[in-house]
Write a protein that holds these residues in place. Structure first.
Motif, PDB file in Angstrom:
ATOM      1  N   ALA A   1      63.669  43.450  50.618  1.00 12.35           N
ATOM      2  CA  ALA A   1      64.539  42.434  51.216  1.00 12.35           C
ATOM      3  C   ALA A   1      65.942  42.489  50.618  1.00 12.35           C
ATOM      4  N   ILE A   2      66.017  42.565  49.298  1.00 18.01           N
ATOM      5  CA  ILE A   2      67.323  42.641  48.632  1.00 18.01           C
ATOM      6  C   ILE A   2      68.020  43.950  48.982  1.00 18.01           C
ATOM      7  N   TYR A   3      67.240  45.034  49.016  1.00 18.11           N
ATOM      8  CA  TYR A   3      67.817  46.349  49.334  1.00 18.11           C
ATOM      9  C   TYR A   3      68.399  46.365  50.747  1.00 18.11           C
ATOM     10  N   ILE A   4      67.643  45.885  51.724  1.00 20.97           N
ATOM     11  CA  ILE A   4      68.096  45.894  53.115  1.00 20.97           C
ATOM     12  C   ILE A   4      69.338  45.027  53.297  1.00 20.97           C
ATOM     13  N   ARG A   5      69.347  43.882  52.631  1.00 19.55           N
ATOM     14  CA  ARG A   5      70.469  42.955  52.801  1.00 19.55           C
ATOM     15  C   ARG A   5      71.744  43.461  52.118  1.00 19.55           C
ATOM     16  N   HIS A   6      71.601  44.207  51.011  1.00 16.17           N
ATOM     17  CA  HIS A   6      72.785  44.529  50.203  1.00 16.17           C
ATOM     18  C   HIS A   6      73.144  46.008  50.143  1.00 16.17           C
TER      19      HIS A   6
ATOM     20  N   SER B   1      64.359  37.029  56.824  1.00 14.62           N
ATOM     21  CA  SER B   1      65.792  36.734  56.849  1.00 14.62           C
ATOM     22  C   SER B   1      66.617  38.006  56.662  1.00 14.62           C
ATOM     23  N   ALA B   2      66.196  38.864  55.739  1.00 11.57           N
ATOM     24  CA  ALA B   2      66.901  40.127  55.520  1.00 11.57           C
ATOM     25  C   ALA B   2      66.817  41.017  56.750  1.00 11.57           C
ATOM     26  N   PHE B   3      65.647  41.066  57.368  1.00  7.58           N
ATOM     27  CA  PHE B   3      65.450  41.882  58.565  1.00  7.58           C
ATOM     28  C   PHE B   3      66.384  41.429  59.683  1.00  7.58           C
ATOM     29  N   VAL B   4      66.437  40.126  59.942  1.00  7.46           N
ATOM     30  CA  VAL B   4      67.261  39.596  61.022  1.00  7.46           C
ATOM     31  C   VAL B   4      68.746  39.859  60.755  1.00  7.46           C
ATOM     32  N   SER B   5      69.158  39.832  59.488  1.00 10.08           N
ATOM     33  CA  SER B   5      70.559  40.068  59.152  1.00 10.08           C
ATOM     34  C   SER B   5      70.959  41.517  59.398  1.00 10.08           C
ATOM     35  N   PHE B   6      69.969  42.413  59.450  1.00 10.12           N
ATOM     36  CA  PHE B   6      70.261  43.841  59.572  1.00 10.12           C
ATOM     37  C   PHE B   6      69.985  44.391  60.965  1.00 10.12           C
ATOM     38  N   SER B   7      68.940  43.891  61.622  1.00 14.97           N
ATOM     39  CA  SER B   7      68.495  44.485  62.881  1.00 14.97           C
ATOM     40  C   SER B   7      69.164  43.820  64.080  1.00 14.97           C
ATOM     41  N   PRO B   8      69.862  44.584  64.928  1.00 10.30           N
ATOM     42  CA  PRO B   8      70.524  43.989  66.097  1.00 10.30           C
ATOM     43  C   PRO B   8      69.630  43.919  67.332  1.00 10.30           C
ATOM     44  N   LEU B   9      68.463  44.610  67.302  1.00  6.11           N
ATOM     45  CA  LEU B   9      67.631  44.674  68.500  1.00  6.11           C
ATOM     46  C   LEU B   9      66.162  44.735  68.087  1.00  6.11           C
TER      47      LEU B   9
ATOM     48  N   VAL C   1      59.653  47.046  60.298  1.00  5.72           N
ATOM     49  CA  VAL C   1      59.157  45.721  60.686  1.00  5.72           C
ATOM     50  C   VAL C   1      59.409  44.702  59.585  1.00  5.72           C
ATOM     51  N   ALA C   2      59.244  43.437  59.968  1.00  5.08           N
ATOM     52  CA  ALA C   2      59.175  42.335  59.006  1.00  5.08           C
ATOM     53  C   ALA C   2      57.990  41.475  59.423  1.00  5.08           C
ATOM     54  N   VAL C   3      57.123  41.176  58.469  1.00  2.00           N
ATOM     55  CA  VAL C   3      55.895  40.437  58.762  1.00  2.00           C
ATOM     56  C   VAL C   3      55.735  39.312  57.747  1.00  2.00           C
TER      57      VAL C   3
ATOM     58  N   GLY D   1      60.207  46.418  55.757  1.00  2.09           N
ATOM     59  CA  GLY D   1      60.450  47.802  55.361  1.00  2.09           C
ATOM     60  C   GLY D   1      59.867  48.769  56.374  1.00  2.09           C
ATOM     61  N   TRP D   2      59.744  50.016  55.916  1.00  2.00           N
ATOM     62  CA  TRP D   2      59.263  51.095  56.776  1.00  2.00           C
ATOM     63  C   TRP D   2      57.777  51.316  56.516  1.00  2.00           C
ATOM     64  N   ILE D   3      56.972  51.121  57.534  1.00  2.00           N
ATOM     65  CA  ILE D   3      55.527  51.303  57.438  1.00  2.00           C
ATOM     66  C   ILE D   3      55.064  52.111  58.655  1.00  2.00           C
ATOM     67  N   PHE D   4      54.300  53.173  58.409  1.00  2.00           N
ATOM     68  CA  PHE D   4      53.922  54.059  59.505  1.00  2.00           C
ATOM     69  C   PHE D   4      52.457  53.936  59.908  1.00  2.00           C
ATOM     70  N   SER D   5      51.763  52.937  59.389  1.00  6.73           N
ATOM     71  CA  SER D   5      50.401  52.675  59.847  1.00  6.73           C
ATOM     72  C   SER D   5      50.039  51.230  59.524  1.00  6.73           C
ATOM     73  N   GLU D   6      49.128  50.681  60.315  1.00  5.91           N
ATOM     74  CA  GLU D   6      48.697  49.305  60.094  1.00  5.91           C
ATOM     75  C   GLU D   6      47.947  49.167  58.771  1.00  5.91           C
ATOM     76  N   ASP D   7      47.195  50.206  58.392  1.00  6.01           N
ATOM     77  CA  ASP D   7      46.455  50.153  57.124  1.00  6.01           C
ATOM     78  C   ASP D   7      47.401  49.987  55.943  1.00  6.01           C
ATOM     79  N   LYS D   8      48.494  50.732  55.948  1.00  2.00           N
ATOM     80  CA  LYS D   8      49.459  50.621  54.852  1.00  2.00           C
ATOM     81  C   LYS D   8      50.134  49.255  54.852  1.00  2.00           C
ATOM     82  N   LEU D   9      50.383  48.735  56.049  1.00  4.26           N
ATOM     83  CA  LEU D   9      50.993  47.412  56.129  1.00  4.26           C
ATOM     84  C   LEU D   9      50.060  46.360  55.550  1.00  4.26           C
ATOM     85  N   ARG D  10      48.773  46.452  55.871  1.00  2.00           N
ATOM     86  CA  ARG D  10      47.805  45.482  55.344  1.00  2.00           C
ATOM     87  C   ARG D  10      47.708  45.569  53.828  1.00  2.00           C
TER      88      ARG D  10
END
Length: 326
Positions: free
Chosen positions: A56-61, A254-262, A292-294, A309-318
């Motif tokens: 979150a801090i990385y994406i925002r700053h 909040s960090a995701f929304v500040s960075f992602s336009p779509l 994604v942001a969850v 952050g960047w997640i390429f599978s649902e298992d890793k996200l869980r």
């Protein structure tokens, strides 16, 4: 740009610095300038260390304050002062000038990526992202390597780097021309577009596409002027509910929304937990949207855990969320 490209750009700038008579004639100044341009070409990315704290801090700053106008002024002063402590006989003015050019060039080339920078701070916090050059561009990186090889085998460094930069100037113009053609093709393919994001890939004629109309999101790829639409989503405004309001206050969302336009959203329920998921539509890869942001919230609308952050599978996200459907 990526770290490797910034490094070779710094070395190439050191070769160009030989055009400066003061640098070429004073060994101490030459050594200091070479060190200055290499350090200066990396300095703005020191904020990468923020990733050690959390995404979150990385994406925002990231590419924020360290790429701002005050930073472009401050970095050369700090680097010059540090190098003069080691090589006090070096010419301070010429050391500062070439170090400043290295820092400026770093921030300038980052503007052409899809990620962009907040280069206009403190006057504006808007992200400046022209989206014509991939974060790693094999042509730019390869051209620098070839130029450095010519220099290593005895070619004049000044003329070699001038030719390199001249060719890259026309390469950038070509990228803008292709991007313009792709946007025009998207408008013809999807009538009524209100927003088009065209992002480069490592391949010259292949571009990622995310577009909006009044009713739908579209995601696809361009191969030259040929547009392939892979996904179409109905646009839905975020519900004005206590659940959504609580989720959007979470640092990750909040960090995701500040960075992602779509992006689009999903709300799911697993037992006594609610999941709010925001999905960036710009980075579709192999039928998956990895950025994604969850947030998981309980029935009292309190965030239990969250991630962005960047997640390429649902298992890793869980695993990141330490949560199971069962």
């Amino acid at each position: 740009m990526d770290t490797g490209t910034h490094i070779v750009m710094g070395i190439a700038l050191g070769g160009l610095a030989m055009a400066d008579p003061v640098v070429a004639s004073q060994p101490a100044t030459m050594t200091a300038v070479f060190a200055g341009v290499i350090i200066g070409s990396q300095a703005p990315d020191i904020d990468t260390i923020l990733k050690l704290r959390n995404n979150a801090i990385y994406i925002r700053h990231h590419r924020g304050a360290t790429h701002s106008i005050p930073a472009v002024i401050l970095w050369p002063l700090l680097i010059t002062a540090a190098l003069l402590l080691i090589l006090p006989e070096a010419n301070s003015l010429h050391l500062w000038l070439w170090t400043f050019l290295a820092v400026f060039l770093h921030v300038f080339v980052d503007i052409f990526n899809s990620y962009g920078t907040q280069a206009l701070r403190p006057f504006s916090n808007r992200w400046v992202a022209l989206g014509v050059i991939n974060t790693f561009d094999p042509i730019i990186f390869g051209a620098h390597l070839i130029a450095l090889m010519f220099w290593a085998f005895g070619s004049n460094p000044v003329w070699t780097m001038l030719i390199l930069y001249g060719l890259l100037f026309f390469y950038y113009i070509a990228r803008f021309a292709v991007q313009h053609a792709v946007k025009h093709a998207v408008r013809n393919t999807i009538p009524g577009t209100t927003n088009i994001i065209v992002a480069p890939t490592m391949r010259f004629f292949q571009w990622r596409i995310a577009a909006d109309t009044e009713r739908h999101h579209y995601v696809g790829r361009a191969y030259g002027r040929s547009i392939n639409i892979y996904d179409k989503f109905l646009k839905k405004p975020l519900p004005e509910s206590n659940l959504i309001q609580a989720a959007l206050k979470d640092k990750n969302l909040s960090a995701f929304v500040s960075f992602s336009p779509l992006y689009r959203w999903e709300i799911n329920q697993y037992g006594d937990l609610y999941e709010v998921r925001l999905i960036d539509l710009r980075y579709r890869s192999n039928d998956y949207y990895p950025f994604v942001a969850v947030a998981h919230l309980n029935e009292q609308c309190k965030v239990v855990n969250s991630y962005t952050g960047w997640i390429f599978s649902e298992d890793k996200l869980r695993k990141k969320l330490d949560f199971s459907h069962n």
